[in-house]
Motif scaffolding. Structure first.
Motif, PDB file in Angstrom:
ATOM      1  N   ARG A  34      26.865 -23.725  -5.962  1.00  0.00           N
ATOM      2  CA  ARG A  34      28.024 -24.569  -6.257  1.00  0.00           C
ATOM      3  C   ARG A  34      27.858 -25.938  -5.619  1.00  0.00           C
ATOM      4  O   ARG A  34      27.112 -26.101  -4.671  1.00  0.00           O
ATOM      5  CB  ARG A  34      29.301 -23.944  -5.691  1.00  0.00           C
ATOM      6  CG  ARG A  34      29.595 -22.561  -6.231  1.00  0.00           C
ATOM      7  CD  ARG A  34      30.653 -21.874  -5.426  1.00  0.00           C
ATOM      8  NE  ARG A  34      30.145 -21.665  -4.055  1.00  0.00           N
ATOM      9  CZ  ARG A  34      30.817 -21.057  -3.105  1.00  0.00           C
ATOM     10  NH1 ARG A  34      32.011 -20.589  -3.329  1.00  0.00           N
ATOM     11  NH2 ARG A  34      30.306 -20.898  -1.894  1.00  0.00           N
ATOM     12  N   LYS A  35      28.601 -26.901  -6.154  1.00  0.00           N
ATOM     13  CA  LYS A  35      28.691 -28.208  -5.525  1.00  0.00           C
ATOM     14  C   LYS A  35      30.059 -28.268  -4.863  1.00  0.00           C
ATOM     15  O   LYS A  35      31.092 -28.146  -5.520  1.00  0.00           O
ATOM     16  CB  LYS A  35      28.544 -29.336  -6.530  1.00  0.00           C
ATOM     17  CG  LYS A  35      28.655 -30.710  -5.837  1.00  0.00           C
ATOM     18  CD  LYS A  35      28.205 -31.829  -6.706  1.00  0.00           C
ATOM     19  CE  LYS A  35      26.699 -31.873  -6.650  1.00  0.00           C
ATOM     20  NZ  LYS A  35      26.137 -33.086  -7.220  1.00  0.00           N
ATOM     21  N   ILE A  36      30.046 -28.429  -3.532  1.00  0.00           N
ATOM     22  CA  ILE A  36      31.285 -28.454  -2.758  1.00  0.00           C
ATOM     23  C   ILE A  36      31.469 -29.852  -2.193  1.00  0.00           C
ATOM     24  O   ILE A  36      30.568 -30.405  -1.554  1.00  0.00           O
ATOM     25  CB  ILE A  36      31.231 -27.418  -1.622  1.00  0.00           C
ATOM     26  CG1 ILE A  36      31.090 -26.018  -2.216  1.00  0.00           C
ATOM     27  CG2 ILE A  36      32.470 -27.520  -0.738  1.00  0.00           C
ATOM     28  CD1 ILE A  36      30.818 -24.934  -1.207  1.00  0.00           C
ATOM     29  N   VAL A  37      32.640 -30.420  -2.450  1.00  0.00           N
ATOM     30  CA  VAL A  37      32.989 -31.735  -1.920  1.00  0.00           C
ATOM     31  C   VAL A  37      34.007 -31.530  -0.809  1.00  0.00           C
ATOM     32  O   VAL A  37      35.013 -30.837  -1.001  1.00  0.00           O
ATOM     33  CB  VAL A  37      33.584 -32.649  -3.015  1.00  0.00           C
ATOM     34  CG1 VAL A  37      34.080 -33.961  -2.423  1.00  0.00           C
ATOM     35  CG2 VAL A  37      32.551 -32.911  -4.111  1.00  0.00           C
ATOM     36  N   VAL A  38      33.736 -32.119   0.354  1.00  0.00           N
ATOM     37  CA  VAL A  38      34.687 -32.070   1.459  1.00  0.00           C
ATOM     38  C   VAL A  38      35.158 -33.493   1.715  1.00  0.00           C
ATOM     39  O   VAL A  38      34.348 -34.383   2.010  1.00  0.00           O
ATOM     40  CB  VAL A  38      34.065 -31.482   2.741  1.00  0.00           C
ATOM     41  CG1 VAL A  38      35.096 -31.464   3.864  1.00  0.00           C
ATOM     42  CG2 VAL A  38      33.541 -30.074   2.484  1.00  0.00           C
ATOM     43  N   ALA A  39      36.461 -33.707   1.563  1.00  0.00           N
ATOM     44  CA  ALA A  39      37.047 -35.027   1.800  1.00  0.00           C
ATOM     45  C   ALA A  39      37.309 -35.177   3.297  1.00  0.00           C
ATOM     46  O   ALA A  39      37.918 -34.301   3.909  1.00  0.00           O
ATOM     47  CB  ALA A  39      38.346 -35.173   1.013  1.00  0.00           C
ATOM     48  N   VAL A  40      36.811 -36.264   3.874  1.00  0.00           N
ATOM     49  CA  VAL A  40      36.981 -36.490   5.306  1.00  0.00           C
ATOM     50  C   VAL A  40      37.586 -37.869   5.560  1.00  0.00           C
ATOM     51  O   VAL A  40      37.379 -38.800   4.793  1.00  0.00           O
ATOM     52  CB  VAL A  40      35.649 -36.351   6.092  1.00  0.00           C
ATOM     53  CG1 VAL A  40      35.125 -34.932   6.040  1.00  0.00           C
ATOM     54  CG2 VAL A  40      34.601 -37.327   5.603  1.00  0.00           C
ATOM     55  N   ASP A  41      38.338 -37.949   6.647  1.00  0.00           N
ATOM     56  CA  ASP A  41      38.823 -39.229   7.152  1.00  0.00           C
ATOM     57  C   ASP A  41      38.713 -39.184   8.661  1.00  0.00           C
ATOM     58  O   ASP A  41      38.053 -38.307   9.210  1.00  0.00           O
ATOM     59  CB  ASP A  41      40.243 -39.533   6.652  1.00  0.00           C
ATOM     60  CG  ASP A  41      41.297 -38.524   7.111  1.00  0.00           C
ATOM     61  OD1 ASP A  41      41.021 -37.746   8.067  1.00  0.00           O
ATOM     62  OD2 ASP A  41      42.384 -38.505   6.540  1.00  0.00           O
ATOM     63  N   GLU A  42      39.383 -40.093   9.344  1.00  0.00           N
ATOM     64  CA  GLU A  42      39.246 -40.169  10.800  1.00  0.00           C
ATOM     65  C   GLU A  42      40.098 -39.152  11.552  1.00  0.00           C
ATOM     66  O   GLU A  42      40.018 -39.057  12.771  1.00  0.00           O
ATOM     67  CB  GLU A  42      39.564 -41.590  11.295  1.00  0.00           C
ATOM     68  CG  GLU A  42      40.967 -42.060  11.009  1.00  0.00           C
ATOM     69  CD  GLU A  42      41.189 -42.559   9.579  1.00  0.00           C
ATOM     70  OE1 GLU A  42      42.353 -42.872   9.271  1.00  0.00           O
ATOM     71  OE2 GLU A  42      40.246 -42.620   8.778  1.00  0.00           O
ATOM     72  N   SER A  43      40.859 -38.340  10.841  1.00  0.00           N
ATOM     73  CA  SER A  43      41.784 -37.422  11.503  1.00  0.00           C
ATOM     74  C   SER A  43      41.104 -36.167  12.047  1.00  0.00           C
ATOM     75  O   SER A  43      40.064 -35.718  11.553  1.00  0.00           O
ATOM     76  CB  SER A  43      42.893 -36.998  10.538  1.00  0.00           C
ATOM     77  OG  SER A  43      42.381 -36.118   9.560  1.00  0.00           O
ATOM     78  N   GLU A  44      41.730 -35.601  13.063  1.00  0.00           N
ATOM     79  CA  GLU A  44      41.278 -34.338  13.644  1.00  0.00           C
ATOM     80  C   GLU A  44      41.387 -33.212  12.605  1.00  0.00           C
ATOM     81  O   GLU A  44      40.531 -32.330  12.542  1.00  0.00           O
ATOM     82  CB  GLU A  44      42.155 -34.030  14.865  1.00  0.00           C
ATOM     83  CG  GLU A  44      41.683 -32.892  15.708  1.00  0.00           C
ATOM     84  CD  GLU A  44      42.577 -32.660  16.928  1.00  0.00           C
ATOM     85  OE1 GLU A  44      42.418 -31.602  17.539  1.00  0.00           O
ATOM     86  OE2 GLU A  44      43.417 -33.513  17.250  1.00  0.00           O
ATOM     87  N   GLU A  45      42.428 -33.262  11.778  1.00  0.00           N
ATOM     88  CA  GLU A  45      42.637 -32.237  10.745  1.00  0.00           C
ATOM     89  C   GLU A  45      41.490 -32.231   9.736  1.00  0.00           C
ATOM     90  O   GLU A  45      41.051 -31.181   9.277  1.00  0.00           O
ATOM     91  CB  GLU A  45      43.970 -32.468  10.015  1.00  0.00           C
ATOM     92  CG  GLU A  45      45.186 -32.230  10.870  1.00  0.00           C
ATOM     93  CD  GLU A  45      45.614 -33.457  11.682  1.00  0.00           C
ATOM     94  OE1 GLU A  45      46.652 -33.355  12.361  1.00  0.00           O
ATOM     95  OE2 GLU A  45      44.942 -34.496  11.653  1.00  0.00           O
TER      96      GLU A  45
END
Length: 164
Positions: A14-25
């Motif tokens: 599968r192709k898995i996309v993980v959205a990230v930002d500067e947050s701890e969450e």
């Protein structure tokens, strides 16, 4: 992408996309994904996506405001680019600790829209995103990116909530 037999069952990569930002969450969601999804299926491809909000500066009406707003815009844009680099480096370091190869991407625009568009462009099989755990009122005022993705992404969305 091929398939691999795991425990007697065929697993399609599968192709898995993980959205990230500067947050701890966000980093918690990435870590959860690495520990619970990727480790079990190392043949999956993995994309870390950071959506950089566009820089907005409202200029004044005279020439001096134009000059200062141009400088401010350049400074803010540099800060946002530095933040995007920092976020990707942090996420890539976490992936390297799990011996997982990733593709890192930074796209500019409204995060919810950018993430949903990139899911389509990348032909993702799964989107993983974190949750700040906002209540309904706060979510309505601040516009929850994870809620937007659940409603609009063209693939299944896994929202990982950080324990309190």
């Amino acid at each position: 992408m091929g398939s691999e037999e795991i425990g007697g069952e065929k697993h399609k990569a599968r192709k898995i996309v993980v959205a990230v930002d500067e947050s701890e969450e966000s980093m918690y969601a990435l870590s959860w994904c690495l520990n619970n999804i990727i480790v079990r299926h190392p043949e999956d491809s993995f994309v870390i996506l950071h959506a950089k909000r566009p820089t907005v500066v409202y200029s004044g009406f005279d020439n001096s405001a134009y000059l200062s707003s141009h400088d401010a815009l350049s400074s803010l844009d540099r800060r946002d680019s530095d933040m995007a680099c920092w976020v990707l480096q942090k996420a890539e370091k976490l992936c390297a600790e799990h011996d997982v190869k990733v593709e890192g991407r930074v796209e500019e625009g409204d995060p919810g829209d950018v993430i949903c568009e990139m899911v389509k462009v990348l032909k993702a099989d799964l989107l993983v995103t974190g949750s700040h755990g906002y209540g309904q009122l706060t979510r309505a005022i601040l516009k929850s990116v994870s809620h937007h993705c659940v409603q609009n992404a063209g693939c299944p969305v896994l929202v990982v909530k950080m324990p309190k």
